[in-house]
Design a protein around this motif. Structure first.
Motif, mmCIF file in Angstrom:
data_model
loop_
_atom_site.group_PDB
_atom_site.id
_atom_site.type_symbol
_atom_site.label_atom_id
_atom_site.label_comp_id
_atom_site.label_asym_id
_atom_site.label_seq_id
_atom_site.Cartn_x
_atom_site.Cartn_y
_atom_site.Cartn_z
ATOM 1 N N UNK A 1 1.683 -11.514 -11.192
ATOM 2 C CA UNK A 1 2.277 -10.270 -10.369
ATOM 3 C C UNK A 1 2.844 -9.346 -11.468
ATOM 4 N N UNK A 2 3.690 -9.926 -12.453
ATOM 5 C CA UNK A 2 4.218 -9.246 -13.525
ATOM 6 C C UNK A 2 3.208 -8.466 -14.110
ATOM 7 N N UNK A 3 2.031 -9.380 -14.568
ATOM 8 C CA UNK A 3 0.816 -8.726 -15.301
ATOM 9 C C UNK A 3 0.310 -7.551 -14.620
ATOM 10 N N UNK A 4 0.168 -7.794 -13.252
ATOM 11 C CA UNK A 4 -0.473 -6.723 -12.499
ATOM 12 C C UNK A 4 0.557 -5.531 -12.360
ATOM 13 N N UNK A 5 1.771 -5.686 -12.276
ATOM 14 C CA UNK A 5 2.738 -4.734 -12.311
ATOM 15 C C UNK A 5 2.546 -3.815 -13.795
ATOM 16 N N UNK A 6 2.516 -4.581 -14.779
ATOM 17 C CA UNK A 6 2.481 -3.953 -16.060
ATOM 18 C C UNK A 6 1.055 -3.183 -16.168
ATOM 19 N N UNK A 7 -0.037 -3.633 -15.564
ATOM 20 C CA UNK A 7 -1.474 -3.031 -15.965
ATOM 21 C C UNK A 7 -1.174 -1.747 -14.908
ATOM 22 N N UNK B 1 1.661 0.079 -14.464
ATOM 23 C CA UNK B 1 2.342 0.910 -15.096
ATOM 24 C C UNK B 1 1.690 1.677 -16.008
ATOM 25 N N UNK B 2 0.828 1.243 -16.695
ATOM 26 C CA UNK B 2 0.185 1.690 -17.849
ATOM 27 C C UNK B 2 -0.885 2.696 -17.601
ATOM 28 N N UNK B 3 -1.203 2.708 -16.231
ATOM 29 C CA UNK B 3 -2.582 3.659 -15.792
ATOM 30 C C UNK B 3 -2.141 4.987 -16.054
ATOM 31 N N UNK C 1 -11.287 -4.664 -18.378
ATOM 32 C CA UNK C 1 -11.179 -3.361 -18.784
ATOM 33 C C UNK C 1 -9.857 -2.700 -19.038
ATOM 34 N N UNK C 2 -8.722 -3.281 -18.448
ATOM 35 C CA UNK C 2 -7.392 -2.691 -18.474
ATOM 36 C C UNK C 2 -6.726 -3.072 -19.801
ATOM 37 N N UNK D 1 -11.253 3.765 -11.731
ATOM 38 C CA UNK D 1 -11.311 2.742 -10.624
ATOM 39 C C UNK D 1 -11.369 1.292 -10.790
ATOM 40 N N UNK D 2 -11.882 1.125 -12.083
ATOM 41 C CA UNK D 2 -12.223 -0.424 -12.361
ATOM 42 C C UNK D 2 -10.751 -0.920 -12.547
ATOM 43 N N UNK D 3 -9.894 -0.279 -13.378
ATOM 44 C CA UNK D 3 -8.486 -0.673 -13.517
ATOM 45 C C UNK D 3 -7.785 -0.982 -12.353
#
Length: 204
Positions: free
Chosen positions: A194-200, A202-204, A134-135, A74-76
C-alpha cells in the motif's frame, strides 16, 4: 549510476517477491521434498516464463507509451489500483497452495516445464509488467532501454530469492509455508505494498 526511479522499482520488486505466494510456496515444497536439482530446474522455468512474459509486455507497450502520453497516465493509474489489489491479496489468508507439490513425483524436466507454463500464463505477473512497471519509466528518456533494464532487475531479484529458497532446503521451506499463514507477516506485506501504491499515486 542508477536513478531514483530505478532504485524505487528494485525495492518494489523486492517487496513483491518477498510476499509469500504460489511460486514461493510451490518452490519451497518442491525443493524440500525432491531436492535441489528439481528446485533449480523449476527456478529456471520460472525465470524463463517471467522473461518471456516481460518481453511481450515491453515490446507491445513501449511504443504506445511513447506515442500516447494520456495512455501512459491511464496505465500508471491502473498500476496504482493493481498494487492496492496486491496488498489485499497479500493480506488474505492463502488457500492451500501445497497441492502443486503434493501431486505425483516431478522430475527435473517436469519441474522446469511446470515453472515455465505457470509463469507464461501468470495473469498477475502480466498485470505487473503492463501496469506497475510503467510507473517507474521516465517518458523523457529512451523507453525501450528503460523497460529492458527494469525487467532485468526484476528477474535478477526474483531469481536470487528463488535460488536462496532452493538452497535453504527443508528448513527454509517449512518457514516459508508458516509465514504464508502468519497474520503479522501478511499485514506487514500488505502495508508495504500500500505504501508503494501511495508513492506511485503521489508522483503522477
Amino acid at each position: 549510476m542508477l536513478s531514483t526511479l530505478t532504485l524505487s522499482f528494485a525495492l518494489t520488486a523486492f517487496l513483491i517477491e518477498l510476499t509469500p505466494g504460489p511460486n514461493m510456496v510451490w518452490l519451497a515444497l518442491l525443493s524440500a521434498r525432491q531436492g535441489r536439482r528439481a528446485g533449480f530446474a523449476a527456478t529456471l522455468g520460472i525465470a524463463l516464463g517471467l522473461g518471456l512474459l516481460a518481453l511481450a509486455a515491453v515490446f507491445g507497450l513501449a511504443q504506445l507509451v511513447a506515442e500516447y502520453p494520456l495512455l501512459y497516465q491511464g496505465i500508471c493509474l491502473t498500476g496504482v489500483a493493481f498494487m492496492v489489489w496486491l496488498a489485499w491479496d497479500a493480506w488474505r489468508d492463502p488457500a492451500d497452495q501445497a497441492s502443486w507439490a503434493n501431486s505425483v513425483q516431478q522430475t527435473s524436466r517436469l519441474a522446469f516445464l511446470r515453472g515455465l507454463l505457470i509463469n507464461v500464463l501468470n495473469a498477475k505477473a502480466a498485470m505487473f509488467f503492463l501496469t506497475v512497471l510503467p510507473n517507474f519509466i521516465d517518458p523523457q528518456r529512451a523507453i525501450t532501454q528503460q523497460y529492458l533494464l527494469l525487467t532485468g532487475i526484476y528477474l535478477s531479484i526474483a531469481t536470487a530469492i528463488h535460488v536462496i529458497l532452493v538452497l535453504g532446503g527443508n528448513r527454509l521451506g517449512r518457514l516459508v509455508i508458516k509465514q504464508a499463514h502468519s497474520t503479522a507477516v501478511r499485514a506487514v506485506s500488505a502495508l508495504a505494498l500500500l505504501g508503494v501504491a501511495a508513492w506511485m499515486l503521489a508522483k503522477l
